[in-house]
Design a protein around this motif. Structure first.
Motif: not given
Length: 173
Positions: A99-100, A95-96, A156
């Motif tokens: 997220d980025d 998840q970390i 992104e």
């Protein structure tokens, strides 16, 4: 200059396998996929570059047996996650990263910025060549990065670029 970005054909995989740098076999449909890919390519290339991964070199050899391998074309290194499936890795760490993914390094692997650095170096070297038709046989991550650089898109947006097995993307410079 025309550059053809070609993703390797379908590998034989366990669903959800994280296989970035793993050497995985191709499915028995390779020849059918190869014939479809060839319909999207010109007859001859001035040069063919390939990731050193077997799933890429098998295809590159079918395009031109004098292909050149370049380690900068290897897939993103998924480190400690390679050989595991997405549902078996530490979900907190996953998840970390999700997220980025631009800045966070995969545990024991490389970050998207690392991938960008080596692919950008290949891209700049390629742009300096005096070739008219170039084929690059590589992985989805590398193709996404090359298209991101070509389009000058933000990192992104990386995963918004769809690249299927056997896809061919043509870039004109």
């Amino acid at each position: 200059m025309e550059i053809y970005l070609i993703r390797h054909t379908t590998p034989e995989l366990t669903p959800g396998l994280i296989y970035g740098r793993l050497d995985v076999p191709l499915t028995s449909e390779f020849n059918e996929e190869l014939e479809l890919i060839k319909t999207k390519l010109p007859e001859n290339f001035d040069v063919v570059y390939s990731s050193p991964a077997t799933r890429c070199t098998i295809l590159a050899k079918e395009i031109d047996d004098k292909f050149i391998t370049d380690s900068r074309l290897t897939e993103l290194h998924f480190g400690d996650w390679e050989g595991k499936t997405w549902d078996t890795v530490d979900q907190g760490a996953l998840q970390i990263w999700m997220d980025d993914f631009v800045n966070v390094c995969v545990p024991g692997g490389e970050s998207m910025l690392d991938l960008k650095k080596r692919v950008a170096e290949f891209w700049e070297d390629l742009r300096q060549k005096d070739h008219q038709k170039i084929a690059v046989v590589t992985h989805a991550g590398v193709i996404r990065m090359l298209l991101t650089l070509y389009r000058k898109s933000p990192l992104e947006d990386f995963f918004r670029i769809e690249v299927k097995y056997g896809d061919v993307n043509r870039i004109s410079l």
